[in-house]
Design a protein around this motif. Structure first.
Motif, PDB file in Angstrom:
ATOM      1  N   MET A  89       0.859  -1.194   0.000  1.00 18.08           N
ATOM      2  CA  MET A  89       0.000   0.000   0.000  1.00 18.08           C
ATOM      3  C   MET A  89       0.892   1.239   0.000  1.00 18.08           C
ATOM      4  N   ASN A  90       0.323   2.365  -0.385  1.00 13.46           N
ATOM      5  CA  ASN A  90       1.077   3.623  -0.369  1.00 13.46           C
ATOM      6  C   ASN A  90       0.117   4.817  -0.416  1.00 13.46           C
ATOM      7  N   LEU A  91       0.654   5.979  -0.037  1.00  9.85           N
ATOM      8  CA  LEU A  91      -0.120   7.224  -0.139  1.00  9.85           C
ATOM      9  C   LEU A  91      -0.388   7.516  -1.603  1.00  9.85           C
ATOM     10  N   SER A  92      -1.621   7.898  -1.894  1.00  7.18           N
ATOM     11  CA  SER A  92      -1.993   8.154  -3.293  1.00  7.18           C
ATOM     12  C   SER A  92      -1.394   9.464  -3.790  1.00  7.18           C
ATOM     13  N   TYR A  93      -1.223   9.554  -5.092  1.00  8.03           N
ATOM     14  CA  TYR A  93      -0.713  10.776  -5.725  1.00  8.03           C
ATOM     15  C   TYR A  93      -1.675  11.939  -5.447  1.00  8.03           C
ATOM     16  N   ALA A  94      -2.988  11.665  -5.481  1.00  8.11           N
ATOM     17  CA  ALA A  94      -3.993  12.720  -5.272  1.00  8.11           C
ATOM     18  C   ALA A  94      -3.870  13.307  -3.869  1.00  8.11           C
ATOM     19  N   TYR A  95      -3.661  12.433  -2.863  1.00  5.69           N
ATOM     20  CA  TYR A  95      -3.575  12.928  -1.489  1.00  5.69           C
ATOM     21  C   TYR A  95      -2.273  13.696  -1.278  1.00  5.69           C
ATOM     22  N   HIS A  96      -1.194  13.135  -1.785  1.00  7.81           N
ATOM     23  CA  HIS A  96       0.101  13.809  -1.685  1.00  7.81           C
ATOM     24  C   HIS A  96       0.059  15.182  -2.370  1.00  7.81           C
ATOM     25  N   SER A  97      -0.554  15.251  -3.561  1.00  7.60           N
ATOM     26  CA  SER A  97      -0.649  16.512  -4.309  1.00  7.60           C
ATOM     27  C   SER A  97      -1.456  17.554  -3.537  1.00  7.60           C
ATOM     28  N   SER A  98      -2.506  17.094  -2.850  1.00 10.21           N
ATOM     29  CA  SER A  98      -3.339  18.037  -2.099  1.00 10.21           C
ATOM     30  C   SER A  98      -2.561  18.642  -0.930  1.00 10.21           C
ATOM     31  N   LYS A  99      -1.627  17.867  -0.358  1.00  8.02           N
ATOM     32  CA  LYS A  99      -0.803  18.386   0.744  1.00  8.02           C
ATOM     33  C   LYS A  99       0.189  19.434   0.221  1.00  8.02           C
ATOM     34  N   ILE A 100       0.742  19.194  -0.965  1.00  3.81           N
ATOM     35  CA  ILE A 100       1.648  20.169  -1.577  1.00  3.81           C
ATOM     36  C   ILE A 100       0.871  21.433  -1.941  1.00  3.81           C
ATOM     37  N   GLU A 101      -0.339  21.225  -2.452  1.00  3.38           N
ATOM     38  CA  GLU A 101      -1.184  22.365  -2.812  1.00  3.38           C
ATOM     39  C   GLU A 101      -1.516  23.193  -1.573  1.00  3.38           C
ATOM     40  N   GLU A 102      -1.800  22.526  -0.459  1.00  9.20           N
ATOM     41  CA  GLU A 102      -2.097  23.228   0.792  1.00  9.20           C
ATOM     42  C   GLU A 102      -0.873  24.004   1.281  1.00  9.20           C
ATOM     43  N   LEU A 103       0.308  23.415   1.117  1.00  8.67           N
ATOM     44  CA  LEU A 103       1.548  24.080   1.524  1.00  8.67           C
ATOM     45  C   LEU A 103       1.720  25.405   0.773  1.00  8.67           C
ATOM     46  N   TYR A 104       1.553  25.364  -0.551  1.00  8.87           N
ATOM     47  CA  TYR A 104       1.738  26.574  -1.361  1.00  8.87           C
ATOM     48  C   TYR A 104       0.617  27.590  -1.108  1.00  8.87           C
ATOM     49  N   ALA A 105      -0.600  27.104  -0.923  1.00 13.03           N
ATOM     50  CA  ALA A 105      -1.721  28.004  -0.645  1.00 13.03           C
ATOM     51  C   ALA A 105      -1.507  28.721   0.692  1.00 13.03           C
ATOM     52  N   THR A 106      -1.009  27.971   1.692  1.00 12.23           N
ATOM     53  CA  THR A 106      -0.734  28.566   3.004  1.00 12.23           C
ATOM     54  C   THR A 106       0.389  29.592   2.905  1.00 12.23           C
ATOM     55  N   HIS A 107       1.424  29.243   2.168  1.00 13.57           N
ATOM     56  CA  HIS A 107       2.546  30.175   1.972  1.00 13.57           C
ATOM     57  C   HIS A 107       2.062  31.480   1.342  1.00 13.57           C
ATOM     58  N   GLU A 108       1.280  31.378   0.275  1.00 18.72           N
ATOM     59  CA  GLU A 108       0.816  32.590  -0.414  1.00 18.72           C
ATOM     60  C   GLU A 108      -0.214  33.343   0.421  1.00 18.72           C
ATOM     61  N   TYR A 109      -0.990  32.609   1.221  1.00 17.75           N
ATOM     62  CA  TYR A 109      -1.934  33.259   2.142  1.00 17.75           C
ATOM     63  C   TYR A 109      -1.172  34.125   3.149  1.00 17.75           C
ATOM     64  N   LEU A 110      -0.097  33.563   3.723  1.00 12.60           N
ATOM     65  CA  LEU A 110       0.690  34.310   4.713  1.00 12.60           C
ATOM     66  C   LEU A 110       1.344  35.543   4.089  1.00 12.60           C
ATOM     67  N   GLU A 111       1.822  35.392   2.852  1.00 11.41           N
ATOM     68  CA  GLU A 111       2.437  36.527   2.153  1.00 11.41           C
ATOM     69  C   GLU A 111       1.396  37.621   1.883  1.00 11.41           C
ATOM     70  N   LYS A 112       0.222  37.189   1.413  1.00  9.81           N
ATOM     71  CA  LYS A 112      -0.848  38.159   1.120  1.00  9.81           C
ATOM     72  C   LYS A 112      -1.304  38.847   2.406  1.00  9.81           C
ATOM     73  N   LYS A 113      -1.421  38.074   3.490  1.00 11.24           N
ATOM     74  CA  LYS A 113      -1.823  38.636   4.786  1.00 11.24           C
ATOM     75  C   LYS A 113      -0.790  39.675   5.241  1.00 11.24           C
ATOM     76  N   HIS A 114       0.477  39.340   5.065  1.00  8.73           N
ATOM     77  CA  HIS A 114       1.553  40.272   5.428  1.00  8.73           C
ATOM     78  C   HIS A 114       1.437  41.560   4.606  1.00  8.73           C
ATOM     79  N   ASP A 115       1.220  41.430   3.301  1.00 11.56           N
ATOM     80  CA  ASP A 115       1.087  42.610   2.433  1.00 11.56           C
ATOM     81  C   ASP A 115      -0.098  43.474   2.855  1.00 11.56           C
ATOM     82  N   GLU A 116      -1.215  42.808   3.194  1.00  9.94           N
ATOM     83  CA  GLU A 116      -2.408  43.551   3.614  1.00  9.94           C
ATOM     84  C   GLU A 116      -2.158  44.310   4.913  1.00  9.94           C
ATOM     85  N   LEU A 117      -1.464  43.664   5.859  1.00  9.70           N
ATOM     86  CA  LEU A 117      -1.157  44.325   7.134  1.00  9.70           C
ATOM     87  C   LEU A 117      -0.231  45.519   6.912  1.00  9.70           C
ATOM     88  N   GLU A 118       0.753  45.342   6.021  1.00  4.55           N
ATOM     89  CA  GLU A 118       1.664  46.446   5.705  1.00  4.55           C
ATOM     90  C   GLU A 118       0.902  47.605   5.071  1.00  4.55           C
TER      91      GLU A 118
END
Length: 242
Positions: A104-133
């Motif tokens: 058995m192994n982790l599916s590509y779809a699940y792994h991809s969603s975790k990478i997608e969440e990582l990048y979405a969180t990163h860009e969310y934090l950057e956008k939040k920082h820009d808005e606060l500035e």
């Protein structure tokens, strides 16, 4: 240079995206697509016991992988996004090695969603920082403008006070003209001339204060593009003050 994966205008849009990604992950787990089960596993020749073992292993593997991904995502910053992605990859490899004996192994779809969440969180934090500035900049400008307006209002009141005093003094001096003659009359007329000049200066100061107040509401409209920050075909329209 970091190239954005998404192109949202506000941090709230990124929050909605992260919420959607997590819903997708829950759906994959619920539908047993996060780690597709091996239904051929036998424990003591029992398929039922094999299924129980597979379910336990799936839960343990998902708990471990989700916990590591959450910890990694919580530490993402503008300067470590690549390292954080590599850590998720290593975590996935470690989980897959544990699942390898039962094929058995982790599916590509699940792994991809975790990478997608990582990048979405990163860009969310950057956008939040820009808005606060941007909010800080606006508040700073508002404080500065308020301070300037207070100074201008003070200067205007002082000029109006002087104007009133000189008007009253002029009125008195003119009333006394008819009672004077000779040298006293000449002195009084000189005094009136000085008062008129001082009144003129007071009026000029008042007009200057009014002009400065009007200037705080003027400025320049500017339009800029920044592909690195905004992406292609996105422009910022701003206004400078004074």
């Amino acid at each position: 240079l970091y190239e954005p994966k998404f192109s949202f205008d506000t941090s709230d849009q990124y929050k909605d995206l992260i919420r959607e990604i997590r819903q997708k992950q829950k759906r994959l787990i619920r539908e047993k697509k996060a780690i597709p089960p091996n239904k051929e596993v036998l424990i003591g020749e029992s398929k039922r016991e094999g299924n129980k073992f597979v379910n336990r292993m799936t839960k343990i593997a998902l708990r471990a992988f989700n916990g590591e991904c959450d910890a990694i995502t919580s530490k993402v910053r503008w300067n470590n996004i690549d390292r954080m992605e590599a850590r998720i990859e290593r975590s996935m490899d470690a989980i897959n090695k544990l699942l390898e004996p039962i094929k058995m192994n982790l599916s590509y779809a699940y792994h991809s969603s975790k990478i997608e969440e990582l990048y979405a969180t990163h860009e969310y934090l950057e956008k939040k920082h820009d808005e606060l500035e941007e909010q800080r900049r606006i508040r700073r400008e508002e404080r500065e403008e308020k301070k300037v307006l207070q100074e201008i209002e003070k200067a205007k009141k002082e000029a109006e006070k002087e104007e009133k005093l000189y008007n009253e003094a002029l009125e008195k001096a003119r009333e006394q003209l008819g009672l004077l003659s000779g040298e006293d009359l000449d002195k009084q007329q000189d005094q009136i001339s000085k008062l008129e000049e001082q009144l003129k200066v007071a009026l000029e100061n008042k007009e200057r204060a009014i002009s400065r107040a009007q200037l705080t509401k003027s400025g320049h409209v500017y339009i800029i593009s920044n592909i690195g920050s905004f992406g292609k075909d996105v422009y910022k329209i701003g206004l400078t003050r004074r």
